[in-house]
Design an enzyme around this catalytic site. Structure first.
Site, PDB file in Angstrom:
ATOM      1  CG  ASP A  23      35.605 -54.388 -40.163  1.00 44.30           C
ATOM      2  OD1 ASP A  23      36.189 -53.287 -40.211  1.00 44.30           O
ATOM      3  OD2 ASP A  23      34.460 -54.615 -40.419  1.00 44.30           O
ATOM      4  CG  ASN A  72      38.344 -48.362 -46.307  1.00 47.07           C
ATOM      5  OD1 ASN A  72      39.121 -49.351 -46.494  1.00 47.07           O
ATOM      6  ND2 ASN A  72      37.397 -48.433 -45.484  1.00 47.07           N
TER       7      ASN A  72
HETATM    8  C1  IPE Z   1      36.040 -53.660 -45.107  1.00 47.18           C
HETATM    9  O1  IPE Z   1      35.955 -52.947 -43.910  1.00 47.18           O
HETATM   10  C2  IPE Z   1      37.519 -53.053 -45.724  1.00 47.18           C
HETATM   11  C3  IPE Z   1      38.812 -53.568 -45.266  1.00 47.18           C
HETATM   12  C4  IPE Z   1      38.938 -54.263 -44.172  1.00 47.18           C
HETATM   13  C5  IPE Z   1      39.947 -52.883 -45.848  1.00 47.18           C
HETATM   14  P1  IPE Z   1      35.120 -51.545 -43.774  1.00 47.18           P
HETATM   15  O2  IPE Z   1      35.075 -51.196 -42.471  1.00 47.18           O
HETATM   16  O3  IPE Z   1      35.707 -50.550 -44.669  1.00 47.18           O
HETATM   17  O4  IPE Z   1      33.625 -52.288 -44.187  1.00 47.18           O
HETATM   18  P2  IPE Z   1      32.245 -51.665 -43.839  1.00 47.18           P
HETATM   19  O5  IPE Z   1      32.357 -50.272 -44.123  1.00 47.18           O
HETATM   20  O6  IPE Z   1      32.018 -51.862 -42.387  1.00 47.18           O
HETATM   21  O7  IPE Z   1      31.537 -52.307 -44.665  1.00 47.18           O
HETATM   22  C1  IPE Z   2      39.432 -52.390 -40.614  1.00 45.81           C
HETATM   23  O1  IPE Z   2      39.100 -51.676 -39.608  1.00 45.81           O
HETATM   24  C2  IPE Z   2      40.842 -51.754 -41.285  1.00 45.81           C
HETATM   25  C3  IPE Z   2      40.298 -50.944 -42.424  1.00 45.81           C
HETATM   26  C4  IPE Z   2      39.125 -50.849 -43.078  1.00 45.81           C
HETATM   27  C5  IPE Z   2      41.523 -50.188 -43.145  1.00 45.81           C
HETATM   28  P1  IPE Z   2      38.286 -50.495 -39.351  1.00 45.81           P
HETATM   29  O2  IPE Z   2      39.088 -49.150 -39.440  1.00 45.81           O
HETATM   30  O3  IPE Z   2      37.283 -50.557 -40.435  1.00 45.81           O
HETATM   31  O4  IPE Z   2      37.583 -50.714 -38.035  1.00 45.81           O
HETATM   32  P2  IPE Z   2      36.086 -50.581 -37.433  1.00 45.81           P
HETATM   33  O5  IPE Z   2      35.342 -51.413 -38.345  1.00 45.81           O
HETATM   34  O6  IPE Z   2      35.879 -49.138 -37.563  1.00 45.81           O
HETATM   35  O7  IPE Z   2      36.038 -51.204 -36.203  1.00 45.81           O
HETATM   36 MG    MG Z   3      35.307 -51.577 -40.384  1.00 43.08          MG
END
Ligand code: IPE
Ligand code: IPE
Ligand code: MG
Length: 240
Positions: A23, A72
């Site tokens: 993340d 997502n």
């Molecule tokens: C968790 O990250 C999912 C992945 C890393 C694929 P998110 O960014 O989607 O999680 P939330 O929304 O902050 O809980």
């Molecule tokens: C994790 O990074 C990757 C996926 C969930 C696909 P994020 O896209 O959630 O990055 P932040 O949390 O917005 O910084």
């Molecule tokens: Mg995230």
């Protein structure tokens, strides 16, 4: 930093299965004034480094990445399709090299809901690497822990299995992770203290390691910190 010698076999001080919630890609890009997608491409490089390090140095048996959750899909279409395309491109480009390294690729999640082209690329990689005996590298892509449990329940019912036969071992064998051991060390980067629907059954007794480091900056030194934290834990599984 002092580094412990490689541990080939699983031991109480070295995890057999590490799972990672990658993340912080979007925030990493934002901090640099870049589009979010650049964060995802930088995240791929990070994953590449982590795979190589844990495979070459520690011969880790099971490594699992959370790449795309069932939640997502609620992101803007351009980001969703950008991530799907990126994953397809990387899988296509990397499968052969991973195969040469003896890695067995595994997918966790609802494959049938992904675009056809991506399904094909994943299936090809699974087939190519199916008989490898090195690291099992799993990608949770279109994965949700609750969806996984519901899929298992549906399949158990569809098979007509009597209620009294349903125990933890049987239930486990209906999960996407049927042939994976439970998670020993669960790492989340990006500073959030939550599980976001990842491996909720399989991490019931995992050790959790949360890092504020954004995923694209998670490097070998950060892995060492996580491994050190793990070594200092005392796992009791409810005993004394
Ligand atoms: C968790 O990250 C999912 C992945 C890393 C694929 P998110 O960014 O989607 O999680 P939330 O929304 O902050 O809980
Ligand atoms: C994790 O990074 C990757 C996926 C969930 C696909 P994020 O896209 O959630 O990055 P932040 O949390 O917005 O910084
Ligand atoms: Mg995230």
């Amino acid at each position: 930093m002092e580094i412990t010698p490689p541990s080939i076999e699983a031991s109480s001080s070295f995890p057999n299965h590490i799972a990672i919630i990658m993340d912080g890609n979007g925030r990493w890009a934002k901090q640099r004034g870049l589009p979010r997608f650049k964060g995802h491409t930088a995240g791929v490089e990070s994953a590449r480094g982590v795979i190589r390090y844990l495979n070459d140095k520690y011969h880790l048996k099971y490594l699992t990445f959370y790449g795309f959750s069932t939640e997502n899909w609620s992101r803007p279409k351009t980001e969703v399709f950008g991530i799907l395309r990126l994953f397809e491109r990387i899988m296509n480009a990397e499968a052969r090299q991973l195969h040469q390294e003896g890695v067995r690729i595994h997918h966790l999640g609802r494959l049938e809901e992904l675009p056809r082209g991506l399904q094909r690329v994943i299936n090809r990689a699974l087939k190519l690497t199916a008989d490898n005996t090195g690291m099992t590298l799993s990608f949770a892509f279109n994965y949700g822990g609750r969806t996984e449990i519901l899929d298992a329940v549906r399949n158990i019912i569809a098979k007509g299995i009597p209620a009294q036969q349903i125990d933890e071992t049987l239930f486990n064998s209906y999960l996407y992770t049927a042939d994976l051991p439970d998670v020993d060390l669960l790492i989340r980067t990006g500073g959030e203290l939550r599980i976001s629907n990842f491996l909720i059954w399989q991490s019931a007794y995992s050790e959790y390691y949360f890092s504020d480091v954004l995923w694209p900056d998670f490097n070998e030194a950060e892995i060492e910190k996580a491994l050190l934290a793990y070594r200092q834990r005392q796992r009791r599984f409810g005993g004394l």
